[in-house]
Design a protein around this motif. Structure first.
Motif, PDB file in Angstrom:
ATOM      1  N   LEU A  78      17.940  49.154  56.550  1.00  0.00           N
ATOM      2  CA  LEU A  78      17.344  50.463  56.361  1.00  0.00           C
ATOM      3  C   LEU A  78      16.823  50.590  54.940  1.00  0.00           C
ATOM      4  CD1 LEU A  78      19.928  52.739  58.228  1.00  0.00           C
ATOM      5  CD2 LEU A  78      17.760  51.823  59.091  1.00  0.00           C
ATOM      6  N   GLU A  79      15.787  51.407  54.763  1.00  0.00           N
ATOM      7  CA  GLU A  79      15.141  51.617  53.473  1.00  0.00           C
ATOM      8  C   GLU A  79      14.804  50.278  52.801  1.00  0.00           C
ATOM      9  OE1 GLU A  79      17.627  54.196  51.161  1.00  0.00           O
ATOM     10  OE2 GLU A  79      17.065  55.962  52.329  1.00  0.00           O
ATOM     11  N   PRO A  80      13.989  49.452  53.450  1.00  0.00           N
ATOM     12  CA  PRO A  80      13.669  48.140  52.866  1.00  0.00           C
ATOM     13  C   PRO A  80      12.829  48.232  51.602  1.00  0.00           C
ATOM     14  CG  PRO A  80      12.295  48.566  54.783  1.00  0.00           C
ATOM     15  CD  PRO A  80      13.305  49.677  54.726  1.00  0.00           C
ATOM     16  N   GLN A  81      12.255  49.409  51.332  1.00  0.00           N
ATOM     17  CA  GLN A  81      11.427  49.550  50.142  1.00  0.00           C
ATOM     18  C   GLN A  81      12.247  49.618  48.860  1.00  0.00           C
ATOM     19  OE1 GLN A  81      11.945  51.830  52.441  1.00  0.00           O
ATOM     20  NE2 GLN A  81      12.052  53.902  51.616  1.00  0.00           N
ATOM     21  N   PHE A  82      13.559  49.782  48.982  1.00  0.00           N
ATOM     22  CA  PHE A  82      14.412  49.901  47.805  1.00  0.00           C
ATOM     23  C   PHE A  82      15.207  48.613  47.598  1.00  0.00           C
ATOM     24  CE2 PHE A  82      14.520  54.602  49.010  1.00  0.00           C
ATOM     25  CZ  PHE A  82      13.459  54.895  48.160  1.00  0.00           C
ATOM     26  N   ASP A  83      15.139  48.067  46.399  1.00  0.00           N
ATOM     27  CA  ASP A  83      15.994  46.951  45.961  1.00  0.00           C
ATOM     28  C   ASP A  83      15.982  45.797  46.958  1.00  0.00           C
ATOM     29  OD1 ASP A  83      17.257  48.216  43.515  1.00  0.00           O
ATOM     30  OD2 ASP A  83      17.840  49.667  45.038  1.00  0.00           O
ATOM     31  N   SER A  84      14.810  45.361  47.350  1.00  0.00           N
ATOM     32  CA  SER A  84      14.717  44.258  48.309  1.00  0.00           C
ATOM     33  C   SER A  84      15.283  42.964  47.730  1.00  0.00           C
ATOM     34  CB  SER A  84      13.257  44.054  48.722  1.00  0.00           C
ATOM     35  OG  SER A  84      12.451  43.724  47.609  1.00  0.00           O
ATOM     36  N   ILE A  85      15.145  42.768  46.438  1.00  0.00           N
ATOM     37  CA  ILE A  85      15.651  41.531  45.813  1.00  0.00           C
ATOM     38  C   ILE A  85      17.164  41.480  45.891  1.00  0.00           C
ATOM     39  CG2 ILE A  85      15.797  40.269  43.633  1.00  0.00           C
ATOM     40  CD1 ILE A  85      13.058  41.523  42.943  1.00  0.00           C
ATOM     41  N   ALA A  86      17.815  42.599  45.572  1.00  0.00           N
ATOM     42  CA  ALA A  86      19.274  42.641  45.648  1.00  0.00           C
ATOM     43  C   ALA A  86      19.755  42.419  47.075  1.00  0.00           C
ATOM     44  CB  ALA A  86      19.784  43.978  45.107  1.00  0.00           C
ATOM     45  N   LYS A  87      19.042  42.953  48.058  1.00  0.00           N
ATOM     46  CA  LYS A  87      19.457  42.798  49.454  1.00  0.00           C
ATOM     47  C   LYS A  87      19.303  41.360  49.921  1.00  0.00           C
ATOM     48  CE  LYS A  87      18.410  47.598  50.598  1.00  0.00           C
ATOM     49  NZ  LYS A  87      17.521  48.539  51.316  1.00  0.00           N
ATOM     50  N   ILE A  88      18.212  40.695  49.537  1.00  0.00           N
ATOM     51  CA  ILE A  88      18.027  39.293  49.911  1.00  0.00           C
ATOM     52  C   ILE A  88      19.114  38.434  49.277  1.00  0.00           C
ATOM     53  CG2 ILE A  88      16.491  37.307  49.712  1.00  0.00           C
ATOM     54  CD1 ILE A  88      14.148  39.251  49.829  1.00  0.00           C
ATOM     55  N   CYS A  89      19.372  38.675  47.992  1.00  0.00           N
ATOM     56  CA  CYS A  89      20.402  37.897  47.289  1.00  0.00           C
ATOM     57  C   CYS A  89      21.763  38.075  47.949  1.00  0.00           C
ATOM     58  CB  CYS A  89      20.450  38.310  45.818  1.00  0.00           C
ATOM     59  SG  CYS A  89      19.020  37.795  44.842  1.00  0.00           S
ATOM     60  N   TRP A  90      22.106  39.313  48.291  1.00  0.00           N
ATOM     61  CA  TRP A  90      23.416  39.556  48.885  1.00  0.00           C
ATOM     62  C   TRP A  90      23.547  38.864  50.241  1.00  0.00           C
ATOM     63  CZ3 TRP A  90      28.259  40.433  48.476  1.00  0.00           C
ATOM     64  CH2 TRP A  90      28.999  40.864  49.573  1.00  0.00           C
ATOM     65  N   MET A  91      22.512  38.938  51.068  1.00  0.00           N
ATOM     66  CA  MET A  91      22.577  38.305  52.388  1.00  0.00           C
ATOM     67  C   MET A  91      22.759  36.796  52.271  1.00  0.00           C
ATOM     68  SD  MET A  91      19.611  40.354  54.481  1.00  0.00           S
ATOM     69  CE  MET A  91      19.660  42.133  54.658  1.00  0.00           C
ATOM     70  N   GLU A  92      22.039  36.182  51.350  1.00  0.00           N
ATOM     71  CA  GLU A  92      22.154  34.728  51.213  1.00  0.00           C
ATOM     72  C   GLU A  92      23.475  34.333  50.560  1.00  0.00           C
ATOM     73  OE1 GLU A  92      19.618  30.975  49.373  1.00  0.00           O
ATOM     74  OE2 GLU A  92      18.617  32.849  49.927  1.00  0.00           O
ATOM     75  N   VAL A  93      23.891  35.082  49.551  1.00  0.00           N
ATOM     76  CA  VAL A  93      25.155  34.765  48.886  1.00  0.00           C
ATOM     77  C   VAL A  93      26.327  34.950  49.845  1.00  0.00           C
ATOM     78  CG1 VAL A  93      26.746  35.539  47.090  1.00  0.00           C
ATOM     79  CG2 VAL A  93      24.331  35.193  46.553  1.00  0.00           C
TER      80      VAL A  93
END
Length: 485
Positions: A78-93
């Motif tokens: 949800l709300e992919p327009q916010f902090d997409s970099i942090a979300k990608i990093c968290w999913m991969e980590v």
């Protein structure tokens, strides 16, 4: 560890999966003059990848919205327009933690981390103090960070750029000289000169046969006036009376009318054409574009890290010592980009997401980027001398090679908008577009006023010079009258 036996020495590898965990013994081999390797795997990662549930903490940098603290752990997209970099990093980590059999934990920070008054802030401080084991992707732009962290691999690629629309061509060049090449302009001048001479010769022949009030008198001035009227597609009260002279004038007006139609069509196109003239920082500084930055943490620090004249000039224009700095949020910054003559410094992926939502198709065709930082790709920072550096580095590479990283990036990040259909649209013309025309009019008006003043001065000078002659004539006439009396 080596234990002596009858055949030689038994080699055993000792390690701990956690600082407080039990000692783990792994057979390494037998030495009896030659070493016989009995390890199940030669790679250190494959032998020690199981950290047996040891908790590893990630520091997540959020700067766009505090709601990310709610959506990121749940991975609800949800709300992919916010902090997409942090979300990608968290999913991969988090996936890497599962590969290492680690217990995932997380903390949040609102800045990447910069050194102020000898103390680190944000994510770098979390790593330096041991509050976190690794952090969010960040740029390798601050050399001082290398003293406290080690960079492993790129997880969520991003770029920090000045994003802007190329200014119209009229902003950087005189579009009124561009429709024709230099040879065409020279040919027009030559043809106008030849036409003036031929009309002058024809009008002299006509004047010898008789004149009328609207007929050319054969002077070069009248012929030049008629030629300039044709160049400007304007009529002239003076004209030839004979058939030969009228044919010449008709050919002149017809030829210049065709040139005028081609010229006008090119001007309409050039008024809406982008310039593609800004491709470097130096060209960006020299342009008339307003420079601004996203109102987030890193933009208040990175501009001051560089000391070269071009970047210092940019820094002073964005954040002057006196007055309000040019900092905007994403929505306001993208709207100013759409309006034109505005360059916005930010991570480009969220900017492009907003552009996709708000720009018309034709407005995407002249988007451009200029790199200010000129740095490397972003990498995941890990606490310096961490015992898990090698495990994390190999696990990140495996995730990257499997294609999972590309899938996450394509899911949450927006690339640069493509210009699918470059169509023309109505574009209003401002005073800046008419600058050469206004300058030409002012120059013409100045020349006209100067000539008028010169003519008045000559007229008054002749009048003063003729006044004594008139007075002498009056005196002579008066004396003659007196003599007759």
């Amino acid at each position: 560890m080596a234990v002596k036996i009858d055949e030689g020495y038994v080699m055993t590898e000792l390690h701990k999966s956690t600082p407080t965990g039990n000692l783990i013994l792994t057979p390494r081999g037998l030495y009896n003059g030659t070493f016989v390797d009995s390890r199940p795997h030669r790679e250190l990662f494959r032998r020690r990848r199981d950290v047996m549930g040891h908790p590893l903490t990630m520091s997540n940098v959020i700067q766009d919205s505090n709601t990310t603290q709610y959506h990121l752990p749940r991975e609800n997209r949800l709300e992919p327009q916010f902090d997409s970099i942090a979300k990608i990093c968290w999913m991969e980590v988090k996936l890497v933690f599962e590969m290492l059999n680690a217990t995932p934990r997380f903390v949040f920070s609102h800045r990447w981390g910069y050194k102020q008054n000898g103390q680190w802030s944000g994510m770098i401080n979390d790593l330096h103090t041991g509050r976190a084991d690794l952090g969010t992707n960040c740029l390798v732009s601050d050399k001082e960070r290398l003293n406290v962290v080690t960079y492993t691999d790129m997880v969520a690629p991003f770029r920090v750029r000045f994003v802007f629309r190329q200014p119209p061509l009229s902003y950087v060049s005189n579009i009124y000289s561009l429709p024709f090449s230099s040879s065409v302009w020279v040919a027009i001048v030559v043809c106008a000169a030849v036409s003036t001479v031929t009309i002058c010769v024809a009008s002299k022949w006509e004047a010898s046969l008789g004149t009328s009030p609207t007929q050319l008198d054969g002077s070069i001035g009248d012929a030049l006036l008629l030629t300039m009227s044709a160049v400007g597609q304007q009529g002239c009260v003076l004209e030839p009376r004979k058939f030969s002279g009228r044919i010449m004038v008709w050919v002149l007006f017809a030829a210049l009318m065709l040139l005028y139609a081609a010229y006008s069509a090119n001007i309409v196109v050039l008024l809406q054409a982008p310039s593609n003239s800004i491709r470097s920082l130096a060209q960006l500084v020299a342009s008339k574009i307003t420079l601004a930055a996203n109102d987030v943490d890193y933009n208040h620090f990175v501009f001051s890290l560089y000391k070269d004249p071009v970047r210092v000039t940019i820094y002073k224009r964005i954040d002057p010592e006196k007055g309000k700095g040019q900092f905007y949020d994403i929505n306001d910054g993208v709207e100013k980009i759409r309006q034109g003559v505005f360059a916005f410094h930010s991570i480009v992926e969220p900017v492009y997401r907003r552009i996709e939502e708000t720009f018309h198709e034709m407005e995407k065709c002249d988007l451009a980027e200029v790199d200010f930082l000129n740095g490397f790709d972003p990498f995941i920072p890990v606490k310096k001398d961490s015992p898990y550096i090698e495990l994390l580095r190999v696990a990140f590479k495996q995730v990257r090679e499997s294609g999972i990283q590309d899938a996450l990036v394509k899911r949450l990040q927006v690339p640069k908008p493509r210009c699918a259909n470059k169509v023309s649209a109505f574009s209003s013309v401002g005073l800046l577009d008419l600058r050469p025309v206004l300058a030409f009019m002012l120059i013409g008006a100045s020349i006209a006023v100067t000539i008028a003043v010169f003519e008045v001065a000559v007229y008054r000078f002749d009048k003063r010079r003729q006044r004594p002659k008139v007075q002498r004539k009056i005196g002579t006439i008066g004396a003659a009258l007196d003599w007759r009396k």
